[in-house]
Motif scaffolding. Sequence first.
Motif, PDB file in Angstrom:
ATOM      1  N   ASN A   1     -17.648  21.530  -0.304  1.00 29.62           N
ATOM      2  CA  ASN A   1     -16.574  20.203  -0.589  1.00 29.62           C
ATOM      3  C   ASN A   1     -15.127  20.658  -0.482  1.00 29.62           C
ATOM      4  O   ASN A   1     -14.427  21.435  -1.466  1.00 29.62           O
ATOM      5  N   LEU A   2     -14.197  19.748  -0.130  1.00 24.96           N
ATOM      6  CA  LEU A   2     -12.893  20.251   0.254  1.00 24.96           C
ATOM      7  C   LEU A   2     -12.433  18.760  -0.106  1.00 24.96           C
ATOM      8  O   LEU A   2     -12.898  17.480  -0.321  1.00 24.96           O
ATOM      9  N   TYR A   3     -11.726  18.779  -1.038  1.00 30.65           N
ATOM     10  CA  TYR A   3     -10.563  17.939  -1.482  1.00 30.65           C
ATOM     11  C   TYR A   3      -8.808  17.700  -1.169  1.00 30.65           C
ATOM     12  O   TYR A   3      -7.904  18.591  -1.042  1.00 30.65           O
ATOM     13  N   LEU A   4      -8.332  16.579  -0.888  1.00 29.13           N
ATOM     14  CA  LEU A   4      -7.230  16.473   0.199  1.00 29.13           C
ATOM     15  C   LEU A   4      -6.093  15.745  -1.183  1.00 29.13           C
ATOM     16  O   LEU A   4      -6.343  14.612  -1.449  1.00 29.13           O
ATOM     17  N   GLY A   5      -5.028  16.792  -1.128  1.00 27.80           N
ATOM     18  CA  GLY A   5      -3.746  15.892  -2.346  1.00 27.80           C
ATOM     19  C   GLY A   5      -3.171  15.510  -0.836  1.00 27.80           C
ATOM     20  O   GLY A   5      -2.261  16.685   0.040  1.00 27.80           O
ATOM     21  N   ILE A   6      -2.189  14.251  -0.640  1.00 33.67           N
ATOM     22  CA  ILE A   6      -0.663  14.181   0.564  1.00 33.67           C
ATOM     23  C   ILE A   6       0.665  13.886  -1.189  1.00 33.67           C
ATOM     24  O   ILE A   6       0.044  12.724  -1.563  1.00 33.67           O
TER      25      ILE A   6
ATOM     26  N   GLY B   1       0.403  17.772   3.431  1.00 34.78           N
ATOM     27  CA  GLY B   1      -0.739  17.999   2.765  1.00 34.78           C
ATOM     28  C   GLY B   1      -1.165  19.735   2.416  1.00 34.78           C
ATOM     29  O   GLY B   1      -1.002  20.401   2.732  1.00 34.78           O
ATOM     30  N   MET B   2      -2.059  18.841   1.460  1.00 37.44           N
ATOM     31  CA  MET B   2      -3.033  20.485   0.770  1.00 37.44           C
ATOM     32  C   MET B   2      -4.316  20.111   0.982  1.00 37.44           C
ATOM     33  O   MET B   2      -4.598  18.541   0.373  1.00 37.44           O
ATOM     34  N   VAL B   3      -4.912  21.016   1.164  1.00 38.31           N
ATOM     35  CA  VAL B   3      -6.164  21.177   1.593  1.00 38.31           C
ATOM     36  C   VAL B   3      -6.769  21.833   0.200  1.00 38.31           C
ATOM     37  O   VAL B   3      -6.791  23.426   0.587  1.00 38.31           O
ATOM     38  N   ILE B   4      -8.333  21.982  -0.560  1.00 34.96           N
ATOM     39  CA  ILE B   4      -8.386  22.944  -1.771  1.00 34.96           C
ATOM     40  C   ILE B   4      -9.896  23.065  -1.577  1.00 34.96           C
ATOM     41  O   ILE B   4     -10.080  21.578  -1.144  1.00 34.96           O
ATOM     42  N   ASP B   5     -10.607  23.860  -2.414  1.00 38.04           N
ATOM     43  CA  ASP B   5     -11.644  24.056  -2.448  1.00 38.04           C
ATOM     44  C   ASP B   5     -12.366  23.725  -3.674  1.00 38.04           C
ATOM     45  O   ASP B   5     -11.536  23.333  -4.948  1.00 38.04           O
TER      46      ASP B   5
END
Length: 423
Positions: free
Chosen positions: A2-7, A16-20
């Motif tokens: 599961n990943l989460y995107l912050g813009i 943009g950054m994608v974290i686990d």
Amino acid sequence: MNLYLGIDFGTSGGRGMVIDEEACCIQAEVRYPFHDSPNAVTPKIWQEALFALVEQIPEQLRREIKAIAINGTSSTVLLVDAAGNPTDAPLLYNDARGSVVLEHLRSIAPPNHTVLSATSSLAKLLWMKQLPSFSEAKYFLHQADWLAFLLHGQLGISDYHNALKLGYDVEELKYPEWLELLQIPIQLPKVLTPGTPIAELRPEIADKFGLSRDCLVCAGTTDSIAAFLASGAKLPGEAVTSLGSTLVLKLLSCTRVEDARYGIYSHRLSDLWLTGGASNTGGAVLKQFFTNLELESLSREIDASIASELDYYPLLKVGDRFPINDPNLPPRLSPRPDNPVEFLHGLLESIARIEARGYELLQQMGADKLSRVYTAGGGAANDTWTAIRARHLQVPVVASAYTEAAYGTALLAMGNGRSVEKE
């Protein structure tokens, strides 16, 4: 996975950054710089940036993104029609045209309220009422609201961080009665807790970019609060200074502090308050005189232990918001020495002085005593500036655990923000 995107939408571009799920591993980091000056950046460019950022994320990661959140610059606002199309140019965070409606606003809003600033969202809205295009508008939105709409397709939704300067009551979680006296003939946004899921992605967006159709788009926040969430600051007395184009101070406090006379306002953060203000001084002024390479090399020649005797108030144009809230405050950038090292020293020293004055003011108004300052934004990497600031602030000054606002927004998307953003 599961990943989460912050813009993050700042003045100089989008990130943009994608974290686990562990939030300790950044899976992807993407950027989209704006090549025009902030005043020339249009909603069309915002839209291009948003989709370009998503497209830059590796395809295999896109499919694993479960939720997305977006932050924008505070009080950057626009009017849109029933289909979500902008009816006129947006007004940016530092646009002070609202000064002409302040007298009218003072007759309705409570004394010293956050909206009583030339750059508040509400002042901008009242100024926009005079535009010929206002009759075409259906919704008033913040930058982050509109960008999220492009993903989820539902108009008229905001969060209580963005809505604070619109007059939303973040203690009572509703629009106040006095706001109704303004008889605004347009739909104000429905306000949610930052991080609250709004809706799944529009199917056509999910399919076009290879995202999951059940990926959620969450209510966003402002860029400086996102930077605070990313920093690692958690205790009352801890603060975050964002040294980006502008200078933004946020001090975590048990007490709510609000006073429009000084450009001070407090955001709700669970049972605590994030009190602070934003000055128009900062990195944008430095970049008017120096390239990034010059800033780096000249800073190394400065002795940070010795105070510069130059006393500037570095602004790009007339007017500041905090700690002096005066739309007519003139920039002070002279005398300018021939030696560029001396000039830069004077600028860094003067911005540090404004930062210290800001924190002193917050404490005088009742906020918790400053104990530590985390630094976010581009200025965090300048060790000389950090040493100068520590001399003025008289507390430890450290780099944020994560310096990118996009990381804080990714935490919000994941729900880690809920450790401080309980519904």
